[in-house]
Scaffold this motif. Structure first.
Motif, short mmCIF file in Angstrom:
data_model
loop_
_atom_site.label_atom_id
_atom_site.label_comp_id
_atom_site.label_asym_id
_atom_site.label_seq_id
_atom_site.Cartn_x
_atom_site.Cartn_y
_atom_site.Cartn_z
N ARG A 82 3.90 -16.23 -18.55
CA ARG A 82 2.97 -16.89 -19.47
C ARG A 82 1.66 -17.14 -18.74
O ARG A 82 1.64 -17.44 -17.54
N PRO A 83 0.54 -17.08 -19.46
CA PRO A 83 -0.77 -17.24 -18.80
C PRO A 83 -1.07 -18.68 -18.46
O PRO A 83 -0.59 -19.61 -19.11
N ARG A 84 -1.84 -18.86 -17.40
CA ARG A 84 -2.40 -20.17 -17.13
C ARG A 84 -3.52 -20.44 -18.14
O ARG A 84 -3.91 -19.56 -18.90
N THR A 85 -4.04 -21.64 -18.11
CA THR A 85 -5.01 -22.03 -19.14
C THR A 85 -6.28 -21.18 -19.12
O THR A 85 -6.96 -21.06 -20.13
N ASP A 86 -6.64 -20.62 -17.97
CA ASP A 86 -7.88 -19.85 -17.86
C ASP A 86 -7.66 -18.35 -17.99
O ASP A 86 -8.55 -17.56 -17.67
N ALA A 87 -6.50 -17.93 -18.44
CA ALA A 87 -6.18 -16.50 -18.46
C ALA A 87 -5.57 -16.09 -19.79
O ALA A 87 -5.12 -16.93 -20.58
N GLY A 88 -5.58 -14.79 -20.02
CA GLY A 88 -4.95 -14.23 -21.21
C GLY A 88 -3.70 -13.47 -20.83
O GLY A 88 -3.13 -13.66 -19.75
N THR A 89 -3.27 -12.58 -21.70
CA THR A 89 -2.05 -11.81 -21.49
C THR A 89 -2.36 -10.33 -21.39
O THR A 89 -3.15 -9.79 -22.16
N VAL A 90 -1.72 -9.68 -20.41
CA VAL A 90 -1.82 -8.24 -20.24
C VAL A 90 -0.54 -7.61 -20.76
O VAL A 90 0.56 -8.06 -20.41
N VAL A 91 -0.67 -6.60 -21.58
CA VAL A 91 0.49 -5.86 -22.09
C VAL A 91 0.58 -4.55 -21.33
O VAL A 91 -0.36 -3.74 -21.34
N VAL A 92 1.69 -4.36 -20.64
CA VAL A 92 1.93 -3.14 -19.88
C VAL A 92 2.95 -2.31 -20.64
O VAL A 92 4.06 -2.78 -20.90
N THR A 93 2.57 -1.09 -20.98
CA THR A 93 3.41 -0.24 -21.82
C THR A 93 3.84 1.01 -21.07
O THR A 93 3.02 1.65 -20.39
N GLY A 94 5.10 1.35 -21.19
CA GLY A 94 5.63 2.55 -20.56
C GLY A 94 7.12 2.64 -20.78
O GLY A 94 7.74 1.68 -21.27
N ASP A 95 7.70 3.76 -20.42
CA ASP A 95 9.15 3.88 -20.51
C ASP A 95 9.79 2.92 -19.50
O ASP A 95 9.13 2.43 -18.58
N VAL A 96 11.07 2.67 -19.67
CA VAL A 96 11.74 1.64 -18.86
C VAL A 96 11.61 1.93 -17.36
O VAL A 96 11.24 1.05 -16.57
N GLY A 97 11.89 3.17 -16.97
CA GLY A 97 11.81 3.51 -15.56
C GLY A 97 10.41 3.35 -15.01
O GLY A 97 10.21 2.92 -13.85
N GLU A 98 9.41 3.68 -15.81
CA GLU A 98 8.02 3.55 -15.36
C GLU A 98 7.64 2.08 -15.19
O GLU A 98 6.90 1.71 -14.27
N LEU A 99 8.14 1.22 -16.07
CA LEU A 99 7.89 -0.21 -15.94
C LEU A 99 8.55 -0.78 -14.70
O LEU A 99 8.00 -1.67 -14.04
N VAL A 100 9.73 -0.27 -14.37
CA VAL A 100 10.40 -0.68 -13.13
C VAL A 100 9.53 -0.33 -11.92
O VAL A 100 9.33 -1.15 -11.01
N LEU A 101 9.01 0.90 -11.89
CA LEU A 101 8.16 1.31 -10.78
C LEU A 101 6.91 0.44 -10.70
O LEU A 101 6.49 0.04 -9.60
N PHE A 102 6.32 0.13 -11.84
CA PHE A 102 5.15 -0.75 -11.86
C PHE A 102 5.48 -2.11 -11.26
O PHE A 102 4.76 -2.62 -10.40
#
Length: 224
Positions: A169-189
């Motif tokens: 969850r973001p701190r008060t001064d930040a937003g949210t980043v959505v990282v999209t990819g297949d499951v294995g690629e998200l693991v590597l990220f």
């Protein structure tokens, strides 16, 4: 066959094909170093632990180096084959990896297989079974919050046409980043291989930059 056993076999094939002196994505390690690490991890975990104890570090490094040193003489191929065979064999019964293998080893073997493959320039994602996707997704949900928490931004991991989970969850001064990819690629990220993963990050540029400091790789588009 459990998924971690399948990935163990794939890793052994990748190492065998690459040879002992091939580069990996693990900084400073060739395949022989990676093989030595895996053997010690399952069969002599106290050596791995000793690497971070100042008084024991020199000893642990000697043990590691001795195991990784397959030489370059006539017996080098035989020593390398024996080391890889140990990677492929199951751990002893007393090892914690013998009873918690699928939960712990699935990501370990998957990532290290990609460390070997992608260092050679082969970054084409491997086909994955439904079992593999489900296993990696469960493990990713557990470990991703720890991997991204220091960024201070919100992070949501999303599989196209599949599951999605907010892992920070973001701190008060930040937003949210959505990282999209297949499951294995998200693991590597999440495990620091984002520059070699097929992922896309969307969100405010400053938020993406803060996340990239912790998990290098994606900006707005996939980066390699």
């Amino acid at each position: 066959m459990s998924y971690d056993h399948q990935e163990r076999r794939v890793l052994v094939r990748a190492m065998t094909d690459a040879g002992p002196h091939a580069a990996t994505l693990c900084a400073g390690w060739q395949t022989r170093h990676l093989a030595a690490h895996l053997v010690l991890r399952e069969r002599r975990p106290w050596v791995i632990g000793a690497e971070v104890v100042p008084g024991l570090t020199p000893w642990a490094e000697r043990v590691f180096d001795d195991l990784a040193n397959v030489g370059s003489g006539d017996d080098a191929a035989e020593r390398w084959s024996a080391l890889v065979e140990r990677v492929g064999s199951l751990p002893p019964r007393w090892s914690p990896f013998s009873w918690a293998g699928n939960a712990i080893n699935s990501i370990e073997y998957f990532v290290h297989t990609e460390d070997v493959r992608r260092a050679s320039g082969n970054d084409t994602p491997r086909p994955m079974t439904a079992q593999g996707r489900a296993t990696l997704w469960r493990s990713l949900r557990r470990m991703a919050p720890l991997a991204v928490r220091r960024a201070g931004v919100g992070v949501t991991l999303t599989v196209p046409h599949g599951p999605s989970v907010q892992v920070a969850r973001p701190r008060t001064d930040a937003g949210t980043v959505v990282v999209t990819g297949d499951v294995g690629e998200l693991v590597l990220f999440a495990l620091g291989r984002g520059r070699h993963a097929h992922v896309r990050a969307s969100g405010d540029p400053d938020d993406r930059a803060r996340l990239a400091e912790i998990c290098p790789g994606p900006g707005s588009d996939r980066q390699s």
